[in-house]
Motif scaffolding. Structure first.
Motif, PDB file in Angstrom:
ATOM      1  N   LEU A  30     -17.586  18.902   8.993  1.00 35.49           N
ATOM      2  CA  LEU A  30     -15.628  18.742   8.600  1.00 35.49           C
ATOM      3  C   LEU A  30     -15.217  19.669   7.450  1.00 35.49           C
ATOM      4  O   LEU A  30     -14.437  20.432   8.208  1.00 35.49           O
ATOM      5  CB  LEU A  30     -15.764  17.154   7.829  1.00 35.49           C
ATOM      6  CG  LEU A  30     -14.055  17.017   7.606  1.00 35.49           C
ATOM      7  CD1 LEU A  30     -13.427  16.810   8.655  1.00 35.49           C
ATOM      8  CD2 LEU A  30     -13.939  16.152   6.699  1.00 35.49           C
ATOM      9  N   LYS A  31     -16.436  20.232   7.557  1.00 39.58           N
ATOM     10  CA  LYS A  31     -16.219  21.407   5.737  1.00 39.58           C
ATOM     11  C   LYS A  31     -15.613  22.453   7.517  1.00 39.58           C
ATOM     12  O   LYS A  31     -14.852  23.001   6.940  1.00 39.58           O
ATOM     13  CB  LYS A  31     -17.277  21.660   5.055  1.00 39.58           C
ATOM     14  CG  LYS A  31     -16.950  22.655   4.423  1.00 39.58           C
ATOM     15  CD  LYS A  31     -18.196  23.194   3.091  1.00 39.58           C
ATOM     16  CE  LYS A  31     -18.777  23.942   2.928  1.00 39.58           C
ATOM     17  NZ  LYS A  31     -19.277  24.323   1.979  1.00 39.58           N
ATOM     18  N   ASP A  32     -16.516  22.860   8.051  1.00 37.45           N
ATOM     19  CA  ASP A  32     -16.394  24.141   9.440  1.00 37.45           C
ATOM     20  C   ASP A  32     -14.378  24.301   9.406  1.00 37.45           C
ATOM     21  O   ASP A  32     -13.661  24.857   8.957  1.00 37.45           O
ATOM     22  CB  ASP A  32     -17.082  24.126  10.075  1.00 37.45           C
ATOM     23  CG  ASP A  32     -19.009  24.763   9.561  1.00 37.45           C
ATOM     24  OD1 ASP A  32     -18.648  25.283   8.430  1.00 37.45           O
ATOM     25  OD2 ASP A  32     -19.662  24.830  10.196  1.00 37.45           O
ATOM     26  N   LYS A  33     -14.288  22.655  10.210  1.00 38.88           N
ATOM     27  CA  LYS A  33     -13.376  22.526  10.273  1.00 38.88           C
ATOM     28  C   LYS A  33     -11.812  22.500   9.790  1.00 38.88           C
ATOM     29  O   LYS A  33     -11.603  23.418   9.526  1.00 38.88           O
ATOM     30  CB  LYS A  33     -13.384  20.677  11.242  1.00 38.88           C
ATOM     31  CG  LYS A  33     -11.623  20.828  12.124  1.00 38.88           C
ATOM     32  CD  LYS A  33     -11.758  19.865  11.947  1.00 38.88           C
ATOM     33  CE  LYS A  33     -10.313  19.078  12.858  1.00 38.88           C
ATOM     34  NZ  LYS A  33      -9.646  17.981  12.940  1.00 38.88           N
ATOM     35  N   GLU A  34     -12.192  22.476   9.118  1.00 36.96           N
ATOM     36  CA  GLU A  34     -11.075  22.506   7.961  1.00 36.96           C
ATOM     37  C   GLU A  34     -10.637  23.807   7.338  1.00 36.96           C
ATOM     38  O   GLU A  34      -9.454  24.683   7.073  1.00 36.96           O
ATOM     39  CB  GLU A  34     -11.098  21.559   6.161  1.00 36.96           C
ATOM     40  CG  GLU A  34     -11.222  20.051   7.072  1.00 36.96           C
ATOM     41  CD  GLU A  34     -11.256  19.187   5.292  1.00 36.96           C
ATOM     42  OE1 GLU A  34     -12.129  19.980   4.431  1.00 36.96           O
ATOM     43  OE2 GLU A  34     -11.383  17.923   5.306  1.00 36.96           O
ATOM     44  N   PHE A  35     -12.165  24.651   6.854  1.00 39.08           N
ATOM     45  CA  PHE A  35     -11.788  26.046   7.083  1.00 39.08           C
ATOM     46  C   PHE A  35     -11.201  27.018   8.018  1.00 39.08           C
ATOM     47  O   PHE A  35     -10.181  27.699   7.518  1.00 39.08           O
ATOM     48  CB  PHE A  35     -13.333  26.523   6.273  1.00 39.08           C
ATOM     49  CG  PHE A  35     -13.281  28.120   6.309  1.00 39.08           C
ATOM     50  CD1 PHE A  35     -12.870  28.189   4.952  1.00 39.08           C
ATOM     51  CD2 PHE A  35     -14.046  28.690   7.485  1.00 39.08           C
ATOM     52  CE1 PHE A  35     -12.533  29.684   4.965  1.00 39.08           C
ATOM     53  CE2 PHE A  35     -13.868  30.599   6.906  1.00 39.08           C
ATOM     54  CZ  PHE A  35     -13.733  30.411   5.937  1.00 39.08           C
ATOM     55  N   VAL A  36     -11.466  26.748   9.327  1.00 35.28           N
ATOM     56  CA  VAL A  36     -10.638  27.673  10.344  1.00 35.28           C
ATOM     57  C   VAL A  36      -9.247  26.964  10.611  1.00 35.28           C
ATOM     58  O   VAL A  36      -8.474  27.475  10.599  1.00 35.28           O
ATOM     59  CB  VAL A  36     -11.264  27.153  11.940  1.00 35.28           C
ATOM     60  CG1 VAL A  36     -10.192  27.763  13.157  1.00 35.28           C
ATOM     61  CG2 VAL A  36     -13.239  27.269  11.866  1.00 35.28           C
TER      62      VAL A  36
ATOM     63  N   PHE B  14     -13.678  34.523  14.427  1.00 31.43           N
ATOM     64  CA  PHE B  14     -13.643  33.525  13.300  1.00 31.43           C
ATOM     65  C   PHE B  14     -14.717  33.027  13.347  1.00 31.43           C
ATOM     66  O   PHE B  14     -15.541  33.496  11.725  1.00 31.43           O
ATOM     67  CB  PHE B  14     -12.383  33.106  13.503  1.00 31.43           C
ATOM     68  CG  PHE B  14     -12.588  32.568  12.313  1.00 31.43           C
ATOM     69  CD1 PHE B  14     -11.708  33.301  11.152  1.00 31.43           C
ATOM     70  CD2 PHE B  14     -12.995  30.843  11.577  1.00 31.43           C
ATOM     71  CE1 PHE B  14     -11.619  32.765   9.542  1.00 31.43           C
ATOM     72  CE2 PHE B  14     -12.993  30.898  10.423  1.00 31.43           C
ATOM     73  CZ  PHE B  14     -11.222  31.269   9.318  1.00 31.43           C
ATOM     74  N   ALA B  15     -15.765  32.555  13.921  1.00 26.91           N
ATOM     75  CA  ALA B  15     -17.371  31.986  13.267  1.00 26.91           C
ATOM     76  C   ALA B  15     -17.441  33.260  13.540  1.00 26.91           C
ATOM     77  O   ALA B  15     -18.725  32.952  12.454  1.00 26.91           O
ATOM     78  CB  ALA B  15     -16.976  30.691  14.542  1.00 26.91           C
ATOM     79  N   GLU B  16     -18.034  33.943  13.851  1.00 26.22           N
ATOM     80  CA  GLU B  16     -19.518  35.307  13.890  1.00 26.22           C
ATOM     81  C   GLU B  16     -18.779  35.947  12.640  1.00 26.22           C
ATOM     82  O   GLU B  16     -19.461  36.268  12.160  1.00 26.22           O
ATOM     83  CB  GLU B  16     -18.855  35.812  15.093  1.00 26.22           C
ATOM     84  CG  GLU B  16     -20.289  36.942  14.613  1.00 26.22           C
ATOM     85  CD  GLU B  16     -20.122  38.133  16.550  1.00 26.22           C
ATOM     86  OE1 GLU B  16     -20.147  39.325  16.231  1.00 26.22           O
ATOM     87  OE2 GLU B  16     -19.218  37.519  17.454  1.00 26.22           O
ATOM     88  N   SER B  17     -17.703  36.180  11.891  1.00 26.70           N
ATOM     89  CA  SER B  17     -17.447  36.904  11.431  1.00 26.70           C
ATOM     90  C   SER B  17     -17.304  36.345   9.811  1.00 26.70           C
ATOM     91  O   SER B  17     -16.910  37.177   9.123  1.00 26.70           O
ATOM     92  CB  SER B  17     -15.734  37.373  10.700  1.00 26.70           C
ATOM     93  OG  SER B  17     -14.738  36.912  10.866  1.00 26.70           O
ATOM     94  N   ASN B  18     -17.365  35.410  10.041  1.00 17.88           N
ATOM     95  CA  ASN B  18     -16.955  34.100   8.959  1.00 17.88           C
ATOM     96  C   ASN B  18     -17.741  33.383   8.894  1.00 17.88           C
ATOM     97  O   ASN B  18     -19.070  32.784   7.593  1.00 17.88           O
ATOM     98  CB  ASN B  18     -15.893  33.206   8.450  1.00 17.88           C
ATOM     99  CG  ASN B  18     -14.808  33.880   8.392  1.00 17.88           C
ATOM    100  OD1 ASN B  18     -14.886  34.708   6.650  1.00 17.88           O
ATOM    101  ND2 ASN B  18     -14.108  34.382   9.143  1.00 17.88           N
ATOM    102  N   ASN B  19     -19.873  33.821   9.661  1.00 12.32           N
ATOM    103  CA  ASN B  19     -21.151  32.991   9.023  1.00 12.32           C
ATOM    104  C   ASN B  19     -20.988  31.574   9.664  1.00 12.32           C
ATOM    105  O   ASN B  19     -21.717  31.377   9.210  1.00 12.32           O
ATOM    106  CB  ASN B  19     -21.573  33.685   8.447  1.00 12.32           C
ATOM    107  CG  ASN B  19     -22.500  34.688   8.187  1.00 12.32           C
ATOM    108  OD1 ASN B  19     -21.901  35.527   9.297  1.00 12.32           O
ATOM    109  ND2 ASN B  19     -22.102  35.635   7.256  1.00 12.32           N
ATOM    110  N   LEU B  20     -20.359  31.446  10.275  1.00  9.19           N
ATOM    111  CA  LEU B  20     -19.945  29.868  10.744  1.00  9.19           C
ATOM    112  C   LEU B  20     -20.766  29.188  12.168  1.00  9.19           C
ATOM    113  O   LEU B  20     -21.406  30.048  12.415  1.00  9.19           O
ATOM    114  CB  LEU B  20     -18.929  29.162  11.334  1.00  9.19           C
ATOM    115  CG  LEU B  20     -17.728  29.200  10.097  1.00  9.19           C
ATOM    116  CD1 LEU B  20     -16.155  28.965  10.952  1.00  9.19           C
ATOM    117  CD2 LEU B  20     -17.727  28.447   9.327  1.00  9.19           C
ATOM    118  N   HIS B  21     -22.164  28.672  11.584  1.00  9.19           N
ATOM    119  CA  HIS B  21     -22.821  27.572  12.406  1.00  9.19           C
ATOM    120  C   HIS B  21     -22.843  26.787  12.761  1.00  9.19           C
ATOM    121  O   HIS B  21     -22.536  26.085  12.312  1.00  9.19           O
ATOM    122  CB  HIS B  21     -24.081  28.605  11.732  1.00  9.19           C
ATOM    123  CG  HIS B  21     -24.362  29.719  11.865  1.00  9.19           C
ATOM    124  ND1 HIS B  21     -24.586  30.440  13.153  1.00  9.19           N
ATOM    125  CD2 HIS B  21     -24.776  30.552  10.418  1.00  9.19           C
ATOM    126  CE1 HIS B  21     -24.740  32.019  12.075  1.00  9.19           C
ATOM    127  NE2 HIS B  21     -24.906  31.749  10.605  1.00  9.19           N
TER     128      HIS B  21
END
Length: 185
Positions: A47-53, A26-33
């Motif tokens: 926190l923003k990344d966590k809430e998104f996932v 998921f992180a790779e496909s949504n460009n989460l770094h």
């Protein structure tokens, strides 16, 4: 200036209820770094990344994918259980057939044992009959000098007959009278 709290991958996957490999995809496909990476490779996300996932897997498309995967897994589980039940039933039938075959073979073996015992008894009777017949023949012919031992007759006369003596004597005389041509003395 307060620092934003950072979250590790383990904290995020625990809250989202997903596996580590699912998070990585998921992180790779949504460009989460990661916001921060320690020297040992431990990654921290905002926190923003966590809430998104978490929202994706608890409320969005990820939830549907997760349910689809879970339902598919349950269906496969039911198929495996049915298959195993069928195999158990087949094994029970095979076992019953083997028990039946074993009973038949045991009965046949018992019958063969009886036949062998009967054959031994008949052979013993035949031997006794043969022995008694030999004794009767000797009694009738009047030759008590040849005793019967274990159903066989033996001749106690170990001396060579007169015919054998005469042949032996003639061969001895030939040996003494003839000399080989190479003997000169």
């Amino acid at each position: 200036m307060s620092e934003e709290k950072l979250y590790t991958i383990n904290e995020i996957i625990k809250d989202a209820g997903i596996a580590r490999s699912t998070f990585d995809k998921f992180a790779e496909s949504n460009n989460l770094h990661p916001v921060k990476t320690e020297k040992r490779g431990k990654k921290f996300y905002s926190l923003k990344d966590k809430e998104f996932v978490v929202s994706h897997y608890l409320n969005g498309k990820g939830k549907e994918e997760k349910e689809k995967y879970t339902n598919h897994k349950a269906e496969r589980h039911d198929e495996v259980v049915d298959l195993l039940k069928e195999q158990v039933q087949q094994l029970k039938q095979a076992n019953e057939q083997l028990v039946h075959d074993n009973d038949i073979l045991t009965d046949q073996l018992r019958a063969k044992d009886e036949q062998i015992a009967s054959a031994h008894q008949l052979a013993d009777q035949a031997q006794k009959l043969h022995l008694s017949m030999e004794q009767q023949i000797k009694t009738l012919t009047g030759s008590p000098e040849s005793p019967v031992v274990d159903g066989e007759t033996t001749e106690p006369n170990n001396e060579p007959s007169k015919d054998k003596k005469s042949v032996q004597e003639t061969s001895d005389t030939k040996k003494t009278t003839s000399k080989s041509w190479w003997h000169f003395w």
